[in-house]
Design an enzyme around this catalytic site. Structure first.
Site, PDB file in Angstrom:
ATOM      1  N   ARG A 119       0.809  -1.235   0.000  1.00 37.07           N
ATOM      2  CA  ARG A 119       0.000   0.000   0.000  1.00 37.07           C
ATOM      3  C   ARG A 119       0.839   1.280   0.000  1.00 37.07           C
ATOM      4  NH1 ARG A 119      -3.112  -3.160   3.715  1.00 37.07           N
ATOM      5  NH2 ARG A 119      -4.819  -4.122   2.570  1.00 37.07           N
ATOM      6  N   LYS A 141       3.913  11.296 -11.776  1.00 37.91           N
ATOM      7  CA  LYS A 141       3.058  10.440 -12.617  1.00 37.91           C
ATOM      8  C   LYS A 141       3.764   9.105 -12.788  1.00 37.91           C
ATOM      9  CE  LYS A 141       0.325  13.514 -15.520  1.00 37.91           C
ATOM     10  NZ  LYS A 141       0.078  13.962 -16.902  1.00 37.91           N
ATOM     11  N   GLU A 183      11.059  17.088 -25.257  1.00 35.88           N
ATOM     12  CA  GLU A 183      10.346  17.499 -24.033  1.00 35.88           C
ATOM     13  C   GLU A 183      10.890  18.831 -23.502  1.00 35.88           C
ATOM     14  OE1 GLU A 183       7.625  16.048 -23.025  1.00 35.88           O
ATOM     15  OE2 GLU A 183       7.746  13.865 -23.232  1.00 35.88           O
ATOM     16  N   LYS A 225       8.665  22.647 -14.827  1.00 41.43           N
ATOM     17  CA  LYS A 225       7.782  21.527 -14.481  1.00 41.43           C
ATOM     18  C   LYS A 225       7.372  21.609 -13.011  1.00 41.43           C
ATOM     19  CE  LYS A 225       6.382  16.920 -14.851  1.00 41.43           C
ATOM     20  NZ  LYS A 225       6.435  15.643 -15.504  1.00 41.43           N
ATOM     21  N   GLU A 235      -3.480  17.073 -11.965  1.00 43.91           N
ATOM     22  CA  GLU A 235      -3.978  17.438 -13.296  1.00 43.91           C
ATOM     23  C   GLU A 235      -5.483  17.701 -13.325  1.00 43.91           C
ATOM     24  OE1 GLU A 235      -1.719  15.645 -16.528  1.00 43.91           O
ATOM     25  OE2 GLU A 235      -3.543  15.627 -17.717  1.00 43.91           O
ATOM     26  N   ARG A 239      -1.984  21.530 -15.235  1.00 38.86           N
ATOM     27  CA  ARG A 239      -0.928  20.534 -15.500  1.00 38.86           C
ATOM     28  C   ARG A 239      -1.067  19.892 -16.883  1.00 38.86           C
ATOM     29  NH1 ARG A 239       1.911  15.920 -11.678  1.00 38.86           N
ATOM     30  NH2 ARG A 239       3.099  15.008 -13.391  1.00 38.86           N
ATOM     31  N   ASN A 243       1.190  18.281 -21.518  1.00 39.12           N
ATOM     32  CA  ASN A 243       0.940  17.251 -22.534  1.00 39.12           C
ATOM     33  C   ASN A 243       0.873  17.820 -23.944  1.00 39.12           C
ATOM     34  OD1 ASN A 243       0.812  14.794 -21.094  1.00 39.12           O
ATOM     35  ND2 ASN A 243      -1.067  15.536 -20.142  1.00 39.12           N
ATOM     36  N   HIS A 246       1.172  15.524 -26.932  1.00 38.37           N
ATOM     37  CA  HIS A 246       1.109  14.138 -26.460  1.00 38.37           C
ATOM     38  C   HIS A 246      -0.111  13.379 -26.971  1.00 38.37           C
ATOM     39  CE1 HIS A 246       4.378  15.455 -23.977  1.00 38.37           C
ATOM     40  NE2 HIS A 246       4.446  14.329 -23.295  1.00 38.37           N
ATOM     41  N   HIS A 250       0.869  10.133 -28.471  1.00 39.88           N
ATOM     42  CA  HIS A 250       0.462   8.824 -27.926  1.00 39.88           C
ATOM     43  C   HIS A 250      -0.232   7.993 -28.999  1.00 39.88           C
ATOM     44  CE1 HIS A 250       0.497  10.146 -23.403  1.00 39.88           C
ATOM     45  NE2 HIS A 250       1.690   9.857 -23.865  1.00 39.88           N
ATOM     46  N   HIS A 263       9.145   7.832 -27.405  1.00 36.97           N
ATOM     47  CA  HIS A 263       8.149   8.766 -26.875  1.00 36.97           C
ATOM     48  C   HIS A 263       8.464  10.203 -27.316  1.00 36.97           C
ATOM     49  CE1 HIS A 263       5.263  10.496 -24.079  1.00 36.97           C
ATOM     50  NE2 HIS A 263       6.222  11.270 -23.624  1.00 36.97           N
TER      51      HIS A 263
HETATM   52  P1  NAD Z   1      13.600   4.736 -21.737  1.00 39.10           P
HETATM   53  O1  NAD Z   1      13.370   4.647 -20.306  1.00 39.10           O
HETATM   54  O2  NAD Z   1      13.122   3.638 -22.604  1.00 39.10           O
HETATM   55  O3  NAD Z   1      15.158   4.950 -21.987  1.00 39.10           O
HETATM   56  C1  NAD Z   1      15.632   5.062 -23.300  1.00 39.10           C
HETATM   57  C2  NAD Z   1      16.748   4.064 -23.603  1.00 39.10           C
HETATM   58  O4  NAD Z   1      17.973   4.561 -23.056  1.00 39.10           O
HETATM   59  C3  NAD Z   1      16.555   2.696 -22.990  1.00 39.10           C
HETATM   60  O5  NAD Z   1      17.074   1.730 -23.872  1.00 39.10           O
HETATM   61  C4  NAD Z   1      17.418   2.768 -21.740  1.00 39.10           C
HETATM   62  O6  NAD Z   1      17.820   1.525 -21.269  1.00 39.10           O
HETATM   63  C5  NAD Z   1      18.569   3.568 -22.236  1.00 39.10           C
HETATM   64  N1  NAD Z   1      19.333   4.308 -21.236  1.00 39.10           N
HETATM   65  C6  NAD Z   1      18.852   4.927 -20.146  1.00 39.10           C
HETATM   66  N2  NAD Z   1      19.819   5.635 -19.569  1.00 39.10           N
HETATM   67  C7  NAD Z   1      20.937   5.458 -20.297  1.00 39.10           C
HETATM   68  C8  NAD Z   1      22.255   5.946 -20.217  1.00 39.10           C
HETATM   69  N3  NAD Z   1      22.605   6.852 -19.298  1.00 39.10           N
HETATM   70  N4  NAD Z   1      23.172   5.532 -21.120  1.00 39.10           N
HETATM   71  C9  NAD Z   1      22.801   4.672 -22.106  1.00 39.10           C
HETATM   72  N5  NAD Z   1      21.562   4.186 -22.263  1.00 39.10           N
HETATM   73  C10 NAD Z   1      20.639   4.594 -21.369  1.00 39.10           C
HETATM   74  O7  NAD Z   1      12.948   6.073 -22.355  1.00 39.10           O
HETATM   75  P2  NAD Z   1      12.810   7.563 -21.814  1.00 39.10           P
HETATM   76  O8  NAD Z   1      12.794   8.405 -23.025  1.00 39.10           O
HETATM   77  O9  NAD Z   1      13.745   7.865 -20.723  1.00 39.10           O
HETATM   78  O10 NAD Z   1      11.358   7.572 -21.160  1.00 39.10           O
HETATM   79  C11 NAD Z   1      10.208   7.332 -21.938  1.00 39.10           C
HETATM   80  C12 NAD Z   1       9.109   6.896 -21.014  1.00 39.10           C
HETATM   81  O11 NAD Z   1       8.812   7.918 -20.087  1.00 39.10           O
HETATM   82  C13 NAD Z   1       7.806   6.586 -21.740  1.00 39.10           C
HETATM   83  O12 NAD Z   1       7.279   5.388 -21.252  1.00 39.10           O
HETATM   84  C14 NAD Z   1       6.901   7.748 -21.371  1.00 39.10           C
HETATM   85  O13 NAD Z   1       5.540   7.390 -21.352  1.00 39.10           O
HETATM   86  C15 NAD Z   1       7.401   8.084 -20.008  1.00 39.10           C
HETATM   87  N6  NAD Z   1       7.155   9.470 -19.591  1.00 39.10           N
HETATM   88  C16 NAD Z   1       6.614   9.663 -18.376  1.00 39.10           C
HETATM   89  C17 NAD Z   1       6.398  10.941 -17.927  1.00 39.10           C
HETATM   90  C18 NAD Z   1       5.877  11.152 -16.534  1.00 39.10           C
HETATM   91  O14 NAD Z   1       5.534  12.291 -16.200  1.00 39.10           O
HETATM   92  N7  NAD Z   1       5.874  10.152 -15.697  1.00 39.10           N
HETATM   93  C19 NAD Z   1       6.749  12.037 -18.715  1.00 39.10           C
HETATM   94  C20 NAD Z   1       7.298  11.799 -19.963  1.00 39.10           C
HETATM   95  C21 NAD Z   1       7.509  10.505 -20.392  1.00 39.10           C
HETATM   96  N1  GLY Z   2       4.617  14.646 -18.563  1.00 44.18           N
HETATM   97  C1  GLY Z   2       3.373  15.227 -18.248  1.00 44.18           C
HETATM   98  C2  GLY Z   2       3.160  15.437 -16.798  1.00 44.18           C
HETATM   99  O1  GLY Z   2       3.995  15.132 -15.995  1.00 44.18           O
HETATM  100  O2  GLY Z   2       2.122  15.901 -16.408  1.00 44.18           O
END
Ligand code: NAD
Ligand code: GLY
Length: 366
Positions: A119, A141, A183, A225, A235, A239, A243, A246, A250, A263
């Site tokens: 939890r 998020k 981003e 942010k 949101e 907030r 997006n 997005h 998406h 992404h």
């Molecule tokens: P990811 O986590 O897939 O990382 C990208 C690639 O880089 C992967 O292959 C990873 O293993 C590799 N990698 C990571 N760090 C590295 C490093 N220092 N050196 C070499 N390789 C490395 O992708 P991302 O772009 O970081 O994140 C995308 C995800 O984030 C999506 O799922 C998206 O929906 C999510 N997201 C969430 C939010 C939120 O607010 N929570 C906001 C934006 C995106």
């Molecule tokens: N990446 C969008 C948010 O954090 O709200």
């Protein structure tokens, strides 16, 4: 020099540390770990690069690790279960702390696991991609994907701190670095015209791994942010401007299959579509749209949707967007460069014109 920012959320406020060579600094972790147990969650790519450095900083704790398969296609409930399996097998209790070491995929899954394990247990974000340092590690998020929609199963759950180490970006593949820049550009577009002008001058420096430019971009992005999240954590309103692009993006990610378009790449093409629609509504000029395309192109990002996606593909997928209200599609659109709104005030015809524009919008295609 390390910078410290704060996400101001009353009793759930937390710091974001930004600087070089931070991941092995034990002083950054210890104030945020209340028990003896720690579970580091990472993946098969990041573990060989950085796991030992993080473990060296945690030598005072009982540290376990779980190494997930790498990729957006694994951001699902099956992979989430691997985290729960590891926690239960190693008998982690309610005082454990999870550490998300990786990009947004690891961060979103670890945060979600932390939100529901027994939890709710504490977690720390150690983002290792540009995208995760400027966006996903901040704001709480957390989620996994469902085959029918991105990030559809999740929770709002804030970390105890964020450790954004610029040095680790040196090993990021070019395509991933560029995806993060999308981003960063988003913040300029939605709320910070001055930052946008700076980005126009510095986008090549960012795309060529310049650590001074990257540190500034991470700091300014996190400041923007944090300010938005502090106003509207869950949101209810403002907030949603985070997006921008997005809803289109998406749809591209889901249509193409998770992991095919990154992404950030999908967001880049989506931001151009949102800018195009904003221009058609008379909010910004056509030169503004072209300037955005030029900037994204210089960051080595795509800015047209995949050729094979039809208007109907977009419309169908955009209907499952979390911003849909009473069956009505709402989009983040620009009212000026540096200003955005969430609105349903556009006609189906105008949206179709943007979807039709596809090729004409274009710089490079995927
Ligand atoms: P990811 O986590 O897939 O990382 C990208 C690639 O880089 C992967 O292959 C990873 O293993 C590799 N990698 C990571 N760090 C590295 C490093 N220092 N050196 C070499 N390789 C490395 O992708 P991302 O772009 O970081 O994140 C995308 C995800 O984030 C999506 O799922 C998206 O929906 C999510 N997201 C969430 C939010 C939120 O607010 N929570 C906001 C934006 C995106
Ligand atoms: N990446 C969008 C948010 O954090 O709200």
């Amino acid at each position: 020099m390390m910078k410290t920012l704060t996400v101001d959320l009353a009793d759930r406020s937390y710091p974001i540390f930004i600087g070089e060579s931070l991941i092995s600094n034990s002083d950054l972790y210890s104030p945020y770990i209340k028990g003896k147990q720690v579970m580091i969650v990472t993946n098969t790519t990041v573990a060989p690069l950085y796991l030992e450095q993080v473990k060296s900083a945690l030598s005072d704790y009982d540290v376990d690790e779980v190494i997930l398969p790498d990729g957006e296609q694994y951001k699902n409930l099956d992979t989430l279960n691997l985290i729960f399996d590891a926690l239960l097998e190693k008998r982690h209790n309610r005082t454990t702390t999870l550490i998300a070491l990786g990009g947004g995929v690891v961060g979103d899954m670890t945060g979600f696991a932390a939100s529901c394990y027994q939890r709710g247990v504490d977690f720390i974000q150690v983002p290792t991609t540009l995208l995760s340092q400027v966006d996903s590690s901040v704001g709480g998020k957390t989620a996994v994907n469902h085959p029918m929609g991105k990030n559809m199963i999740g929770a709002f759950y804030q970390p105890k701190c964020v450790i954004a180490d610029i040095s680790v970006l040196a090993t990021l593949p070019q395509r991933e670095l560029s995806a993060g820049i999308a981003e960063v550009v988003k913040y300029g577009l939605i709320c910070n015209n001055e930052f946008y002008l700076w980005l126009d001058e510095n986008v090549e420096a960012l795309a060529s791994y310049d650590t001074v430019a990257l540190s500034r971009a991470v700091e300014l992005s996190c400041l923007d942010k944090a300010a938005v999240v502090a106003q509207d954590e869950k949101e209810g309103g403002i907030r949603a401007i985070l997006n921008l692009g997005h809803t289109f993006g998406h749809a591209i990610e889901t249509n193409q299959g998770y992991g095919v378009w990154l992404h950030g790449e999908a967001v880049a093409a989506g931001m151009v579509m949102a800018a195009d629609l904003s221009w058609r509504l008379g909010n910004i000029s056509q030169q503004d749209v072209q300037r955005l395309q030029g900037m994204l192109k210089r960051a080595q990002l795509p800015c047209v949707p995949p050729k094979e996606m039809s208007n109907q593909d977009f419309i169908d997928l955009m209907q499952v967007d979390k911003k849909v209200l009473d069956g009505k599609l709402r989009l983040v659109l620009l009212t000026a460069i540096g200003e955005a709104v969430v609105t349903s005030d556009f006609s189906a015809d105008t949206l179709h014109q943007t979807l039709d524009a596809g090729e004409q919008l274009g710089c490079s295609s995927q």
